[in-house]
Design a protein around this motif. Structure first.
Motif, PDB file in Angstrom:
ATOM      1  N   THR A   1      35.222  48.241  36.670  1.00  0.00           N
ATOM      2  CA  THR A   1      35.825  48.540  35.374  1.00  0.00           C
ATOM      3  C   THR A   1      36.200  47.237  34.658  1.00  0.00           C
ATOM      4  O   THR A   1      36.076  47.140  33.441  1.00  0.00           O
ATOM      5  CB  THR A   1      37.074  49.445  35.456  1.00  0.00           C
ATOM      6  OG1 THR A   1      38.117  48.756  36.124  1.00  0.00           O
ATOM      7  CG2 THR A   1      36.801  50.731  36.173  1.00  0.00           C
ATOM      8  N   LEU A   2      36.605  46.247  35.427  1.00  0.00           N
ATOM      9  CA  LEU A   2      36.924  44.938  34.852  1.00  0.00           C
ATOM     10  C   LEU A   2      35.683  44.326  34.194  1.00  0.00           C
ATOM     11  O   LEU A   2      35.724  43.878  33.046  1.00  0.00           O
ATOM     12  CB  LEU A   2      37.463  44.024  35.955  1.00  0.00           C
ATOM     13  CG  LEU A   2      37.757  42.568  35.601  1.00  0.00           C
ATOM     14  CD1 LEU A   2      38.967  42.469  34.687  1.00  0.00           C
ATOM     15  CD2 LEU A   2      38.006  41.746  36.867  1.00  0.00           C
ATOM     16  N   ASP A   3      34.572  44.340  34.924  1.00  0.00           N
ATOM     17  CA  ASP A   3      33.327  43.795  34.381  1.00  0.00           C
ATOM     18  C   ASP A   3      32.886  44.571  33.141  1.00  0.00           C
ATOM     19  O   ASP A   3      32.391  44.001  32.185  1.00  0.00           O
ATOM     20  CB  ASP A   3      32.207  43.858  35.432  1.00  0.00           C
ATOM     21  CG  ASP A   3      32.415  42.842  36.542  1.00  0.00           C
ATOM     22  OD1 ASP A   3      33.202  41.896  36.333  1.00  0.00           O
ATOM     23  OD2 ASP A   3      31.800  43.004  37.608  1.00  0.00           O
TER      24      ASP A   3
ATOM     25  N   PRO B   1      44.764  39.860  50.925  1.00  0.00           N
ATOM     26  CA  PRO B   1      45.829  40.149  49.955  1.00  0.00           C
ATOM     27  C   PRO B   1      45.687  39.393  48.631  1.00  0.00           C
ATOM     28  O   PRO B   1      46.227  39.814  47.606  1.00  0.00           O
ATOM     29  CB  PRO B   1      47.107  39.724  50.687  1.00  0.00           C
ATOM     30  CG  PRO B   1      46.660  38.752  51.710  1.00  0.00           C
ATOM     31  CD  PRO B   1      45.276  39.167  52.117  1.00  0.00           C
ATOM     32  N   GLY B   2      44.947  38.292  48.639  1.00  0.00           N
ATOM     33  CA  GLY B   2      44.773  37.514  47.415  1.00  0.00           C
ATOM     34  C   GLY B   2      43.978  38.242  46.341  1.00  0.00           C
ATOM     35  O   GLY B   2      44.030  37.877  45.170  1.00  0.00           O
TER      36      GLY B   2
ATOM     37  N   VAL C   1      44.638  40.839  38.765  1.00  0.00           N
ATOM     38  CA  VAL C   1      45.656  40.863  37.714  1.00  0.00           C
ATOM     39  C   VAL C   1      45.397  39.756  36.682  1.00  0.00           C
ATOM     40  O   VAL C   1      45.399  40.006  35.474  1.00  0.00           O
ATOM     41  CB  VAL C   1      47.079  40.727  38.321  1.00  0.00           C
ATOM     42  CG1 VAL C   1      48.124  40.480  37.240  1.00  0.00           C
ATOM     43  CG2 VAL C   1      47.435  41.976  39.117  1.00  0.00           C
ATOM     44  N   GLU C   2      45.124  38.551  37.166  1.00  0.00           N
ATOM     45  CA  GLU C   2      44.860  37.444  36.236  1.00  0.00           C
ATOM     46  C   GLU C   2      43.624  37.722  35.385  1.00  0.00           C
ATOM     47  O   GLU C   2      43.609  37.442  34.184  1.00  0.00           O
ATOM     48  CB  GLU C   2      44.684  36.113  36.990  1.00  0.00           C
ATOM     49  CG  GLU C   2      45.930  35.639  37.736  1.00  0.00           C
ATOM     50  CD  GLU C   2      47.190  35.578  36.875  1.00  0.00           C
ATOM     51  OE1 GLU C   2      47.102  35.137  35.715  1.00  0.00           O
ATOM     52  OE2 GLU C   2      48.264  35.980  37.364  1.00  0.00           O
TER      53      GLU C   2
ATOM     54  N   LEU D   1      49.282  46.771  38.374  1.00  0.00           N
ATOM     55  CA  LEU D   1      49.357  45.983  39.612  1.00  0.00           C
ATOM     56  C   LEU D   1      49.969  44.603  39.404  1.00  0.00           C
ATOM     57  O   LEU D   1      50.046  43.809  40.318  1.00  0.00           O
ATOM     58  CB  LEU D   1      47.967  45.842  40.241  1.00  0.00           C
ATOM     59  CG  LEU D   1      47.269  47.151  40.616  1.00  0.00           C
ATOM     60  CD1 LEU D   1      45.891  46.880  41.223  1.00  0.00           C
ATOM     61  CD2 LEU D   1      48.108  47.963  41.593  1.00  0.00           C
ATOM     62  N   GLY D   2      50.400  44.339  38.151  1.00  0.00           N
ATOM     63  CA  GLY D   2      50.937  43.022  37.829  1.00  0.00           C
ATOM     64  C   GLY D   2      52.351  42.800  38.338  1.00  0.00           C
ATOM     65  O   GLY D   2      52.929  43.651  38.998  1.00  0.00           O
TER      66      GLY D   2
END
Ligand SMILES: [Zn+2]
Ligand SMILES: [Zn+2]
Length: 181
Positions: free
Chosen positions: A98-100, A160-161, A167-168, A179-180
């Motif tokens: 979804t980000l892409d 976890p990273g 978020v960034e 999730l921020g």
């Protein structure tokens, strides 16, 4: 059979896995991928997917042994924690998609005019944006629940990273996220 995934996730929290196809309770399940629309009913994340009846996406499905062989699922056997790890990974890969899409792919998808390159999806196709946005919100909510599941058991969340990178990236293209920080 209509599956209540909220109930299923509650069952998982109560330490039992149930097969979404036949309802039997087991200690381990098979997870794998299917593209058939009928498999949407056995795909935990398809509950929030808008296509549902006609969903031909590659879906993570979870089934018991006998159902898996009925529908020729090439799955791998996992216990409860293995299932949650698979679900976490599936959530992440859907969120990356979804980000892409929001960042760029929608322009190719809609074949928009080069002159409109600077416009945003919400200005060009508000309904499509709304659909994409509610799907993303659903995925983020599931992500949060899965994260809580690991936390409550004192288990380490794999890689976890991933979360802060996501978020960034979302913030960088001008959107907000549950999730921020
Ligand atoms: Zn079954
Ligand atoms: Zn779906």
């Amino acid at each position: 059979m209509q599956i209540d995934w909220q109930q299923t996730i509650n069952d998982i929290l109560a330490k039992k896995l149930s097969c979404p196809r036949c309802g039997s309770l087991t200690d381990d399940v098979l997870v794998g991928y299917l593209r058939t629309p009928e498999a949407a009913a056995w795909a935990p994340l398809c509950e929030g997917c808008t296509k549902r009846e006609s969903c031909d996406a590659r879906k993570l499905v979870v089934l018991c042994d006998s159902c898996a062989s009925d529908v020729r699922l090439r799955g791998r056997r996992v216990d409860e924690e293995g299932f949650m790890v698979a679900l976490l990974e599936e959530c992440r890969s859907n969120l990356e998609e979804t980000l892409d899409y929001l960042a760029d792919y929608w322009r190719e998808d809609l074949d928009i005019d080069p002159d409109e390159m600077d416009k945003r999806l919400e200005d060009v196709e508000p309904e499509l944006f709304e659909e994409e946005d509610s799907w993303r919100r659903y995925l983020e909510e599931q992500y949060g629940k899965i994260h809580t599941w690991f936390r409550q058991r004192g288990l380490a969340v794999p890689n976890p990273g991933w979360r802060s990178e996501y978020v960034e990236d979302i913030i960088a293209i001008g959107y907000t996220t549950l999730l921020g920080d």
